[in-house]
Design an enzyme around this catalytic site. Structure first.
Site, PDB file in Angstrom:
ATOM      1  N   THR A 107      16.602  36.257  65.354  1.00  0.00           N
ATOM      2  CA  THR A 107      15.251  36.791  65.201  1.00  0.00           C
ATOM      3  C   THR A 107      14.330  36.200  66.258  1.00  0.00           C
ATOM      4  OG1 THR A 107      13.355  37.098  63.726  1.00  0.00           O
ATOM      5  CG2 THR A 107      14.539  35.035  63.489  1.00  0.00           C
TER       6      THR A 107
ATOM      7  N   ASN B  17      10.992  36.571  65.571  1.00  0.00           N
ATOM      8  CA  ASN B  17       9.757  36.494  64.789  1.00  0.00           C
ATOM      9  C   ASN B  17       9.586  35.065  64.249  1.00  0.00           C
ATOM     10  OD1 ASN B  17       8.054  36.488  62.478  1.00  0.00           O
ATOM     11  ND2 ASN B  17       8.344  38.685  62.196  1.00  0.00           N
TER      12      ASN B  17
ATOM     13  N   ASP C 281      16.985  42.045  58.327  1.00  0.00           N
ATOM     14  CA  ASP C 281      16.052  43.128  58.606  1.00  0.00           C
ATOM     15  C   ASP C 281      15.293  43.350  57.314  1.00  0.00           C
ATOM     16  OD1 ASP C 281      15.050  44.926  60.617  1.00  0.00           O
ATOM     17  OD2 ASP C 281      15.675  46.524  59.271  1.00  0.00           O
ATOM     18  N   SER C 282      13.988  43.433  57.451  1.00  0.00           N
ATOM     19  CA  SER C 282      13.180  43.454  56.238  1.00  0.00           C
ATOM     20  C   SER C 282      11.951  44.298  56.458  1.00  0.00           C
ATOM     21  CB  SER C 282      12.776  42.023  55.890  1.00  0.00           C
ATOM     22  OG  SER C 282      12.219  41.394  57.024  1.00  0.00           O
TER      23      SER C 282
ATOM     24  N   PHE D 192       2.993  35.371  56.970  1.00  0.00           N
ATOM     25  CA  PHE D 192       2.936  36.190  58.180  1.00  0.00           C
ATOM     26  C   PHE D 192       2.978  37.664  57.767  1.00  0.00           C
ATOM     27  CE2 PHE D 192       7.311  37.849  58.480  1.00  0.00           C
ATOM     28  CZ  PHE D 192       7.965  37.027  57.571  1.00  0.00           C
ATOM     29  N   GLY D 193       2.879  38.528  58.758  1.00  0.00           N
ATOM     30  CA  GLY D 193       3.027  39.977  58.517  1.00  0.00           C
ATOM     31  C   GLY D 193       2.076  40.506  57.457  1.00  0.00           C
ATOM     32  N   TYR D 194       2.637  41.241  56.505  1.00  0.00           N
ATOM     33  CA  TYR D 194       1.827  41.887  55.468  1.00  0.00           C
ATOM     34  C   TYR D 194       1.494  40.952  54.297  1.00  0.00           C
ATOM     35  CZ  TYR D 194       3.443  46.189  57.808  1.00  0.00           C
ATOM     36  OH  TYR D 194       3.723  47.165  58.729  1.00  0.00           O
TER      37      TYR D 194
ATOM     38  N   LYS E 155       6.863  30.984  47.692  1.00  0.00           N
ATOM     39  CA  LYS E 155       7.281  32.257  48.301  1.00  0.00           C
ATOM     40  C   LYS E 155       8.813  32.298  48.397  1.00  0.00           C
ATOM     41  CE  LYS E 155       7.022  35.397  52.208  1.00  0.00           C
ATOM     42  NZ  LYS E 155       6.712  35.665  53.603  1.00  0.00           N
TER      43      LYS E 155
ATOM     44  N   HIS F 115      11.822  38.462  48.735  1.00  0.00           N
ATOM     45  CA  HIS F 115      12.969  39.286  49.119  1.00  0.00           C
ATOM     46  C   HIS F 115      13.950  38.508  49.989  1.00  0.00           C
ATOM     47  CE1 HIS F 115       9.736  39.307  51.942  1.00  0.00           C
ATOM     48  NE2 HIS F 115      10.365  40.040  52.845  1.00  0.00           N
TER      49      HIS F 115
HETATM   50  P1  IMP Z   1      12.050  43.311  61.354  1.00  0.00           P
HETATM   51  O1  IMP Z   1      12.882  42.853  60.184  1.00  0.00           O
HETATM   52  O2  IMP Z   1      12.152  42.396  62.523  1.00  0.00           O
HETATM   53  O3  IMP Z   1      12.245  44.757  61.645  1.00  0.00           O
HETATM   54  O4  IMP Z   1      10.524  43.149  60.921  1.00  0.00           O
HETATM   55  C1  IMP Z   1      10.093  43.451  59.638  1.00  0.00           C
HETATM   56  C2  IMP Z   1       8.583  43.494  59.576  1.00  0.00           C
HETATM   57  O5  IMP Z   1       8.289  43.591  58.168  1.00  0.00           O
HETATM   58  C3  IMP Z   1       7.883  42.231  60.070  1.00  0.00           C
HETATM   59  O6  IMP Z   1       7.400  42.345  61.357  1.00  0.00           O
HETATM   60  C4  IMP Z   1       6.730  42.096  59.102  1.00  0.00           C
HETATM   61  O7  IMP Z   1       5.676  42.875  59.552  1.00  0.00           O
HETATM   62  C5  IMP Z   1       7.288  42.719  57.819  1.00  0.00           C
HETATM   63  N1  IMP Z   1       7.818  41.671  56.944  1.00  0.00           N
HETATM   64  C6  IMP Z   1       9.117  41.349  56.679  1.00  0.00           C
HETATM   65  N2  IMP Z   1       9.203  40.318  55.832  1.00  0.00           N
HETATM   66  C7  IMP Z   1       7.941  39.965  55.556  1.00  0.00           C
HETATM   67  C8  IMP Z   1       7.375  38.928  54.748  1.00  0.00           C
HETATM   68  O8  IMP Z   1       8.046  38.098  54.121  1.00  0.00           O
HETATM   69  N3  IMP Z   1       6.032  38.905  54.726  1.00  0.00           N
HETATM   70  C9  IMP Z   1       5.240  39.780  55.388  1.00  0.00           C
HETATM   71  N4  IMP Z   1       5.699  40.719  56.181  1.00  0.00           N
HETATM   72  C10 IMP Z   1       7.054  40.815  56.276  1.00  0.00           C
END
Ligand code: IMP
Length: 192
Positions: A9, A11, A68-69, A147-149, A170, A175
């Site tokens: 990752t 991220n 992937d999430s 982070f993120g949402y 958390k 998830h």
């Molecule tokens: P990917 O798995 O790299 O495609 O990214 C998944 C996207 O979903 C991330 O950039 C976040 O925006 C969002 N996301 C996934 N997991 C979380 C979390 O635990 N908290 C908040 N946003 C999340």
């Protein structure tokens, strides 16, 4: 004996969480090379997790783990789903787009979903796991963590958003935490 596991990752928020979840797995974790990017062309979280783990394992010649999430909102027919990361240019952009599209819709139900895959150095998928966390989308952000949402994802049982929770809380309900919980015993077995 410890073995090297490349975390596929880029991220930083995810990486922080993966490291905390995998600290007891017995594996030595390392980050994927920054210039090694895998296109997420799959239509499901599981397909994308497998794609990322397999490509990073083959490219580095090591074991690799990928997740992937994303967030699926019921009133938006499961969007942004696998497009969660591509829903805007920044976390702030993605949150405002989601709140705009949801407007004052009363049905705020949503779930975070996570698929995790582990590949051996040949790029074969040897372990897979999935996790889910149900919650609601707030009308405005709350909290500074995560982070993120996270600031708009509210978990009624805890009366907190993900962004208001300690990393430990958390981890215990998220998830990603649920997906990795099932995987850690299997990762330990692979070391034997
Ligand atoms: P990917 O798995 O790299 O495609 O990214 C998944 C996207 O979903 C991330 O950039 C976040 O925006 C969002 N996301 C996934 N997991 C979380 C979390 O635990 N908290 C908040 N946003 C999340």
């Amino acid at each position: 004996m410890t073995k090297l596991l490349v975390v596929a990752t880029g991220n930083p928020g995810k990486l922080r969480e993966m490291q905390a979840y995998l600290v007891d797995s017995g594996w030595e974790l390392t980050l994927k090379p920054a210039d090694l990017d895998v296109d997420e062309t799959g239509e499901t979280f599981a397909a994308n997790a497998c794609l990322k783990a397999a490509e990073v394992a083959k490219a580095t010649g090591n074991w690799a783990i990928a997740d992937d999430s994303g967030l699926a909102v019921n009133a938006l027919n499961g969007s942004p789903g696998v497009y969660s990361a591509r829903y805007g240019h920044s976390d702030a952009d993605r949150i405002s787009r989601l709140l705009r599209e949801l407007g004052d819709t009363e049905n705020r139900q949503a779930q975070f979903l996570c698929a995790v895959a582990v590949a051996n150095p040949q790029g074969e998928i040897v372990l897979q796991s999935e996790g889910i966390c149900k919650g609601e989308i707030l009308y405005a952000t709350r909290g500074e963590g995560g982070f993120g949402y996270d600031p708009i994802f509210y978990v009624p049982e805890k009366q907190l958003t993900f962004a208001e929770m300690s990393p430990e809380l958390k981890k215990s309900i998220s998830h990603r935490g649920n997906a990795l919980k099932n995987l850690v015993p299997q990762l330990l077995k692979l070391l034997r």
